[in-house]
Design an enzyme around this catalytic site. Structure first.
Site, short mmCIF file in Angstrom:
data_model
loop_
_atom_site.label_atom_id
_atom_site.label_comp_id
_atom_site.label_asym_id
_atom_site.label_seq_id
_atom_site.Cartn_x
_atom_site.Cartn_y
_atom_site.Cartn_z
N LYS A 1 -4.60 -45.32 -29.02
CA LYS A 1 -4.90 -46.74 -28.84
C LYS A 1 -4.26 -47.24 -27.55
O LYS A 1 -3.04 -47.37 -27.47
CB LYS A 1 -4.35 -47.58 -30.01
CG LYS A 1 -4.97 -48.97 -30.00
CD LYS A 1 -4.15 -50.02 -30.71
CE LYS A 1 -3.29 -50.85 -29.80
NZ LYS A 1 -3.97 -51.59 -28.73
N GLY B 1 6.17 -48.90 -25.76
CA GLY B 1 5.93 -50.34 -25.68
C GLY B 1 7.24 -51.10 -25.81
O GLY B 1 8.31 -50.55 -25.55
N THR C 1 8.27 -54.40 -30.92
CA THR C 1 7.16 -53.69 -31.57
C THR C 1 7.67 -52.36 -32.11
O THR C 1 7.29 -51.93 -33.21
CB THR C 1 6.00 -53.43 -30.58
OG1 THR C 1 5.79 -54.59 -29.79
CG2 THR C 1 4.72 -53.06 -31.29
N GLU D 1 9.43 -44.91 -27.23
CA GLU D 1 9.85 -45.15 -25.84
C GLU D 1 9.73 -46.65 -25.61
O GLU D 1 8.62 -47.18 -25.52
CB GLU D 1 8.94 -44.39 -24.87
CG GLU D 1 8.94 -42.88 -25.07
CD GLU D 1 10.28 -42.24 -24.78
OE1 GLU D 1 11.11 -42.85 -24.08
OE2 GLU D 1 10.51 -41.13 -25.29
N CYS E 1 9.17 -49.76 -17.07
CA CYS E 1 10.34 -49.79 -17.97
C CYS E 1 11.59 -49.29 -17.26
O CYS E 1 12.70 -49.59 -17.67
CB CYS E 1 10.05 -48.94 -19.20
SG CYS E 1 9.54 -47.27 -18.77
N GLU F 1 15.01 -58.16 -21.26
CA GLU F 1 14.04 -57.52 -20.37
C GLU F 1 13.03 -58.57 -19.89
O GLU F 1 12.36 -59.20 -20.71
CB GLU F 1 13.30 -56.40 -21.11
CG GLU F 1 12.38 -55.62 -20.20
CD GLU F 1 11.54 -54.58 -20.93
OE1 GLU F 1 11.04 -54.87 -22.03
OE2 GLU F 1 11.38 -53.47 -20.39
P1 NAP Z 1 3.81 -53.92 -26.74
O1 NAP Z 1 3.39 -55.32 -26.84
O2 NAP Z 1 4.90 -53.45 -27.61
O3 NAP Z 1 2.49 -53.06 -26.93
C1 NAP Z 1 2.46 -51.65 -26.76
C2 NAP Z 1 1.28 -51.09 -27.52
O4 NAP Z 1 1.49 -51.30 -28.92
C3 NAP Z 1 -0.04 -51.79 -27.20
O5 NAP Z 1 -1.09 -50.85 -27.26
C4 NAP Z 1 -0.13 -52.80 -28.32
O6 NAP Z 1 -1.45 -53.22 -28.57
C5 NAP Z 1 0.39 -52.00 -29.50
N1 NAP Z 1 0.91 -52.79 -30.61
C6 NAP Z 1 1.27 -54.08 -30.66
N2 NAP Z 1 1.73 -54.40 -31.90
C7 NAP Z 1 1.66 -53.28 -32.65
C8 NAP Z 1 2.00 -52.95 -34.00
N3 NAP Z 1 2.50 -53.85 -34.83
N4 NAP Z 1 1.80 -51.70 -34.43
C9 NAP Z 1 1.31 -50.76 -33.59
N5 NAP Z 1 0.96 -51.01 -32.31
C10 NAP Z 1 1.14 -52.25 -31.84
O7 NAP Z 1 4.29 -53.57 -25.26
P2 NAP Z 1 3.58 -53.97 -23.91
O8 NAP Z 1 3.84 -55.41 -23.65
O9 NAP Z 1 2.19 -53.45 -23.91
O10 NAP Z 1 4.38 -53.07 -22.87
C11 NAP Z 1 5.52 -53.48 -22.20
C12 NAP Z 1 6.76 -52.88 -22.85
O11 NAP Z 1 6.66 -51.47 -22.87
C13 NAP Z 1 8.02 -53.19 -22.08
O12 NAP Z 1 9.03 -53.54 -22.98
C14 NAP Z 1 8.34 -51.87 -21.40
O13 NAP Z 1 9.71 -51.69 -21.07
C15 NAP Z 1 7.88 -50.89 -22.41
N6 NAP Z 1 7.64 -49.59 -21.81
C16 NAP Z 1 8.48 -48.57 -22.12
C17 NAP Z 1 8.32 -47.33 -21.51
C18 NAP Z 1 9.24 -46.17 -21.82
O14 NAP Z 1 8.88 -45.05 -21.49
N7 NAP Z 1 10.39 -46.40 -22.41
C19 NAP Z 1 7.27 -47.14 -20.62
C20 NAP Z 1 6.42 -48.21 -20.34
C21 NAP Z 1 6.61 -49.44 -20.94
P3 NAP Z 1 -2.06 -54.51 -27.80
O15 NAP Z 1 -1.49 -54.56 -26.44
O16 NAP Z 1 -3.49 -54.23 -27.80
O17 NAP Z 1 -1.64 -55.66 -28.64
#
Ligand code: NAP
Length: 489
Positions: free
Chosen positions: A180, A233, A237, A255, A289, A391
């Protein structure tokens, strides 16, 4: 539905080797961040689409598991070839969908997507397991079988890069996958799905479901057929998913977010460090990130380094992501831009002084409706304020001075996150000592985001649990089984 909407590009799911419309015909809007214009529709898939994909993946698993790793590798290499062949189109699609500069998309995102697939295609043919001899008594050996149907959920900041980083090891080790992508940046996962069919990936081995976190992400994490969840993400989440998967005993890799410290010592290679520290804070509009958003500078060079950093950052070319010379593009969405702007306001309320930037940028022409923020550097904040602890995930960093190594370390470690850190100093003994004591999963010394795909990748504390990359990923996507044979007594 208006005529304009009817004619708009409709993204499709990949289920059982076919590109399909969502069963209920519902769609989510997909905006181009640089213009603010609606430009495509994303399937708003639901549990009916999910079940079709689960059935396809479940059906495909025994065959995919049983073919040789060489054969799996062959298909994956064909896929990597196709990504490379289509790199210009994919880079353009990523730049439009995400707002990132097209040059970055091509040289980092799309390059890495192909590299991820190729790396794990090679790695699966080299994977071996352990044996433990009990002298003159027995020998143990470890079998590593694929898990079954697994879920890979990825975010919007590095869309195809992180999508492939997860699915490549899952597929290479013989699992079938439900992936997804973020609903905010679905385009390159859609184009990639078409390439999977062209590469001859057997039907059902990879299924790509578009939709929201609530309608697809959450049910994926609790579905009884899903054996493991690999998630990248936000930390909140991640916590939700940890709770949801715990009662189902699923394997979980998280991650999550970061608030990464950058430690600049007086004996650094000054000019190079200024350039690299600016890159580490602002690459991809600060939406990585790993970006170094808390910059700690040794007191004796604080003023000189900060001035040079401001000068460097003010030269960054912010503009239309589709121009080849653009260095910073648009933020991914209007709501994300507003969140970042609200943090800049908060920083000022907390006593911070804006040294450069601090506001939305209004472009002329094609990008007049886009979501741009001027790269922002803030000084004068306490280490424990919200701006320095939460963040922000945008083109915003803070600078603070430290007096000695002990204080630098204390400030760097004073965070609920623990993803990455960078150290800039020519004293390699100090760098080693610092690296050992930093509470992060990754430390870069005199470099940033230099990646060797064999190394363990991930963070501690609120930045996640488990590691990706190399053997760590191959181990995550396989279940070890110990077999013990006693010698004849
Ligand atoms: P997010 O809102 O947590 O979303 C990540 C993914 O999870 C999206 O595909 C999202 O779908 C899905 N999602 C949302 N709620 C969910 C649930 N309850 N159950 C399962 N999946 C769910 O994060 P984001 O805003 O897209 O990304 C930014 C974050 O990612 C930042 O905090 C960044 O630091 C982190 N990140 C971490 C790394 C690492 O390697 N540590 C790398 C890159 C990014 P939808 O978007 O379609 O709602």
């Amino acid at each position: 539905m208006s005529l304009a909407r009817q004619e708009m590009l409709k993204i499709q799911n990949l289920i059982n080797g076919q590109m399909l419309d969502p069963v209920d015909g519902k769609y989510l809007d997909n905006f181009e961040p640089a213009t603010g214009q609606l430009y495509a529709l994303t399937p708003d898939s639901n549990e009916r689409d999910l079940q079709l994909a689960i059935d396809a993946a479940d059906h495909a698993f025994p065959d995919w598991k049983n073919i040789s790793s060489e054969n799996r590798a062959q298909v994956l290499h064909r896929l990597a070839d196709l990504i490379e062949h289509n790199q210009d189109d994919l880079a353009r699609a990523e730049a439009i969908d995400n707002g990132k500069p097209i040059t970055l998309a091509k040289n980092v995102d799309i390059y890495r997507a192909a590299a991820n697939i190729r790396f794990f295609a090679n790695a699966c043919t080299q994977f071996s397991s352990e044996a433990h001899a009990m002298e003159e008594v027995a020998i143990n050996y470890t079998l590593r079988d694929p898990l079954g149907v697994v879920a890979c959920i990825s975010p919007w900041n590095l869309p195809l890069y992180l999508f492939t980083w997860k699915i490549a090891p899952a597929l290479a080790t013989g699992n079938t996958v439900l992936a997804k992508p973020s609903e905010i940046t679905p385009m390159t996962a859609y184009l990639f799905s078409q390439l999977c069919i062209e590469a001859g990936l057997p039907a059902g081995v990879l299924n790509v479901l578009h939709g929201s976190g609530q309608s697809i992400g959450a049910p994926l994490t609790t579905h009884p057929k899903i054996k493991a969840v690999s998630f990248t993400g936000g930390s909140n989440t991640g916590t939700t998913i940890k709770q949801a998967t715990a009662i189902h005993h699923k394997k979980l890799s998280l991650e999550l977010g970061g608030k990464n410290p950058t430690l600049v010592f007086a004996d650094c290679d000054f000019d190079r460090t200024v350039k690299e520290v600016a890159r580490s804070a602002f690459a991809n509009q600060g939406q990585i990130c790993l970006c170094g958003s808390r910059i700690y500078i040794e007191q004796s060079i604080f003023d000189r380094f900060t001035e040079a950093l401001i000068e460097q950052v003010e030269q960054l070319n912010v503009g239309d992501p589709l121009n080849a010379d653009t260095q910073l593009g648009a933020l991914v969405s209007e709501s994300h831009m507003n969140k970042v702007l609200s943090y800049i306001e908060l920083a000022q309320a907390e006593g911070g002084k804006i040294l450069t930037g601090g506001n939305q940028m209004h472009m002329d022409g094609r990008c007049s409706g886009g979501y741009f923020i001027k790269p922002t550097i803030i000084a004068g904040l306490a280490n424990n304020c919200r701006t320095n602890q939460e963040e922000i995930f945008g083109p915003v960093c803070t600078v603070q001075a430290f007096n000695d190594d002990v204080q630098a370390l204390m400030m760097a470690n004073d965070s609920e996150y623990g993803l990455a850190a960078s150290i800039w100093s020519q004293d390699i003994s100090r760098c080693h000592l610092m690296a050992k004591q930093l509470n992060t999963g990754i430390v870069w010394i005199n470099c940033w985001l230099l990646r060797d795909l064999r190394t363990p990748f991930g963070g501690i504390k609120a930045s996640g649990s488990g590691r990706e990359g190399g053997l760590e990923a191959l181990r995550f996507f396989t279940e070890p089984k110990n077999v013990c044979i006693q010698f004849n007594s």
